[in-house]
Design an enzyme around this catalytic site. Structure first.
Site, mmCIF file in Angstrom:
data_model
loop_
_atom_site.group_PDB
_atom_site.id
_atom_site.type_symbol
_atom_site.label_atom_id
_atom_site.label_comp_id
_atom_site.label_asym_id
_atom_site.label_seq_id
_atom_site.Cartn_x
_atom_site.Cartn_y
_atom_site.Cartn_z
ATOM 1 N N GLU A 1 -4.674 7.921 -3.276
ATOM 2 C CA GLU A 1 -5.093 6.450 -2.715
ATOM 3 C C GLU A 1 -5.569 5.316 -3.746
ATOM 4 O O GLU A 1 -5.197 4.259 -3.560
ATOM 5 C CB GLU A 1 -6.144 6.778 -1.896
ATOM 6 C CG GLU A 1 -6.098 7.468 -0.507
ATOM 7 C CD GLU A 1 -5.174 6.809 0.517
ATOM 8 O OE1 GLU A 1 -4.936 5.696 0.447
ATOM 9 O OE2 GLU A 1 -4.368 7.340 1.322
ATOM 10 N N HIS B 1 0.744 -1.202 -0.028
ATOM 11 C CA HIS B 1 0.057 -0.051 -0.102
ATOM 12 C C HIS B 1 0.725 1.160 -0.143
ATOM 13 O O HIS B 1 0.650 2.040 -0.766
ATOM 14 C CB HIS B 1 -0.908 0.012 1.336
ATOM 15 C CG HIS B 1 -1.945 1.129 1.351
ATOM 16 N ND1 HIS B 1 -3.068 1.089 0.966
ATOM 17 C CD2 HIS B 1 -1.555 2.237 1.824
ATOM 18 C CE1 HIS B 1 -3.661 2.380 1.040
ATOM 19 N NE2 HIS B 1 -2.726 2.967 1.721
ATOM 20 N N GLU B 2 1.759 1.168 1.095
ATOM 21 C CA GLU B 2 2.558 2.475 0.875
ATOM 22 C C GLU B 2 3.406 2.414 -0.343
ATOM 23 O O GLU B 2 3.989 3.655 -0.508
ATOM 24 C CB GLU B 2 3.576 2.339 2.438
ATOM 25 C CG GLU B 2 2.747 2.280 3.548
ATOM 26 C CD GLU B 2 1.738 3.586 3.677
ATOM 27 O OE1 GLU B 2 1.947 4.747 3.009
ATOM 28 O OE2 GLU B 2 0.551 3.298 4.261
ATOM 29 N N HIS C 1 1.906 4.711 -2.762
ATOM 30 C CA HIS C 1 1.966 6.065 -2.609
ATOM 31 C C HIS C 1 3.369 6.778 -3.070
ATOM 32 O O HIS C 1 3.472 7.719 -3.571
ATOM 33 C CB HIS C 1 1.956 6.427 -1.071
ATOM 34 C CG HIS C 1 0.345 6.304 -0.571
ATOM 35 N ND1 HIS C 1 -0.684 7.083 -1.205
ATOM 36 C CD2 HIS C 1 -0.269 5.723 0.550
ATOM 37 C CE1 HIS C 1 -1.791 6.952 -0.565
ATOM 38 N NE2 HIS C 1 -1.559 6.088 0.377
#
Length: 503
Positions: free
Chosen positions: A297, A267-268, A271
């Site tokens: 997101e 997830h990170e 980003h």
């Protein structure tokens, strides 16, 4: 005003002024990163002062009359390039927003946020919301003041939403969530008739040191540029950047749940890939910043779910996982791993939730924040509101504050209005991924072969390189020919989970 200066000279002065403001803001970001990773607890008070002082200086510089005059003059010039004009247009908007916030208010907010973060850490350790309650109450009152200072039409929460997702309103979100909830309930009802997936494969004991090494290996193989980034551990995973050449991420590790570290890391990564892909030549300028929080997101959720929870990801990474964890995963197959990491079941923790029930976590936070900012409930009511809505929406009992209303770092940062962008991001992610699949031949099989660069390059071209050139909906129309359409997510979800649950 212009003193007879030509446009090129004025624009150069504008760039220098905004880059100096950015220098200060990113110095603040370094202090914040250190605060959440390595700073000793005893340094909290002075760190809060340091951050507040620099935040106030950055605000004063950007909102100075000199910057206002410079922006106004450039706004009247007709010989700017298209990119220059967009930068000025966006800076004028930012200036109009920021000049509504007095410097003393900015400092007070910054100091309160610093105290709030450390109180949140202590409250989580003690598993006691009361430790966090009073300073959170101060923050909520400040956010109400901020909404009034910024101005809004309709609901006061709109002023806060607009900071993360320009143009977002409660009416818009109520409409989207109103359509999404019954669709999600329909598929969840269908899954409820099937035999439950076994996720014990990823719930064994996985030593922290091996998890860390696997996570670092994973990041490199999926495209994270360690020459311009690093990973550390934190109480709550986050991504922070100081420019596109220095983008840092954090993760956390649960030795009894491989998924906690693995998919929060992916997830990170999403980003970070976005931040690393922003145009470096636009440093400090609007076109060097991300489009919106929902687009940000969309990048994290696309990599985490559409890629990271796919059968193709499992086929590629299972052999690597088996090298790190032979005793735990030696007999696993891509299929058993795929099912285990996609189990659908109501859960307590948002960051560990499956793709379907995840949206209910977001909706609960959205409704709670909306009620807080409108003074329909008070801060002392948060645990009861939280626990009741988890019972109503997810059918589960919340056992304590740590697993309940203390689980997210966002409120301690003053980030009210952020949570809805998680759901919007998931919806955009499914839509973007569908169109990437149309443009990239055999995308799924490229992922299975570990070729992640083609997808990353597609995202760079379609999304990252544009910075703030487009709003979320404009960008979506540029890529897909239409605005946000929840049916892409629902079609993806139906196809995926009907297969996993053998419906």
């Amino acid at each position: 005003m212009s003193n007879g200066k030509d446009t090129a000279t004025l624009y150069k002065e504008y760039v220098q002024a905004l880059q100096e403001v950015a220098d200060i803001k990113y110095a603040v970001a370094v202090l914040q990163w250190d605060q959440e990773t390595y700073m000793p607890a005893g340094g909290a008070d002075k760190r809060g002062r340091q951050i507040a002082t620099l935040s106030e200086i950055a605000h004063d510089r950007f909102t100075s009359p000199a910057i206002g005059d410079l922006l106004a003059e450039l706004g009247r010039r007709h010989d700017l390039t298209g990119e220059q004009r967009k930068n000025i247009e966006l800076s004028l908007y930012d200036y109009s927003q920021q000049t509504r916030l007095p410097s003393a208010f900015v400092r007070q907010m910054s100091e309160t946020v610093s105290r709030s973060f450390h109180n949140w850490i202590e409250a989580r350790k003690a598993n006691d919301f009361h430790i966090f309650r009073d300073v959170l109450g101060e923050l909520v009152e400040l956010k109400k003041q901020e909404a009034e200072l910024l101005g809004y039409t309709g609901h006061p929460y709109n002023a806060l939403l607009n900071q993360y997702e320009r143009g977002a309103t409660t009416d818009l979100l109520d409409n989207i969530f109103g359509k999404l909830q019954p669709e999600l309930k329909a598929i969840l009802d269908q899954l409820g008739t099937a035999s439950q997936v076994d996720d014990s494969l990823v719930k064994q004991h996985f030593p922290a040191s091996e998890q860390w090494e696997f996570g670092m290996d994973l990041l490199g193989k999926m495209g994270y540029d360690f020459n311009h980034g690093r990973q550390d551990r934190a109480e709550h995973p986050f991504t922070i950047n100081f420019c596109s050449k220095d983008v840092r991420i954090t993760t956390r590790i649960d030795e009894h749940d491989l998924g906690n570290m693995t998919w929060s890391t992916i997830h990170e990564l999403g980003h970070a890939l976005y931040e690393q892909g922003l145009p470096d030549e636009q440093y400090g300028l609007p076109l060097g910043e991300y489009a919106s929080l929902s687009i940000h997101e969309s990048q994290s959720r696309l990599w985490e779910n559409n890629v990271g929870r796919s059968i193709y990801w499992c086929r590629h990474f299972l052999p690597l996982l088996q090298r790190y964890f032979p005793a735990q995963l030696g007999n696993a197959t891509p299929e058993t791993l795929y099912r285990a990491i996609n189990k659908v079941s109501p859960s307590l923790i948002r960051t560990e939730a499956d793709e379907l029930t995840y949206h209910f976590h977001v909706i609960i936070r959205y409704e709670l924040e909306k009620a807080l900012i409108n003074s329909d409930i008070s801060v002392k009511d948060i645990p009861a509101f939280w626990n009741e809505h988890y019972r109503l929406y997810l059918g589960i009992a919340v056992p304590d504050d740590r697993q309940g209303c203390l689980q997210d770092v966002h409120w301690s940062h003053g980030s009210f209005g952020y949570f809805p962008t998680y759901s919007l991001g998931s919806l955009y992610a499914a839509q973007f991924y569908a169109f990437a699949g149309k443009d990239i031949p055999n995308l799924d099989y490229q992922l299975e072969g570990g070729q992640f660069a083609t997808l990353k390059d597609w995202l760079r071209k379609k999304i990252h390189t544009h910075g703030r050139m487009y709003t979320s909906e404009e960008l979506c129309r540029e890529i897909c020919g239409e605005g946000l359409n929840i049916q892409y997510f629902m079609q993806y979800a139906y196809a995926k989970y009907r297969y996993i649950y053998s419906l």
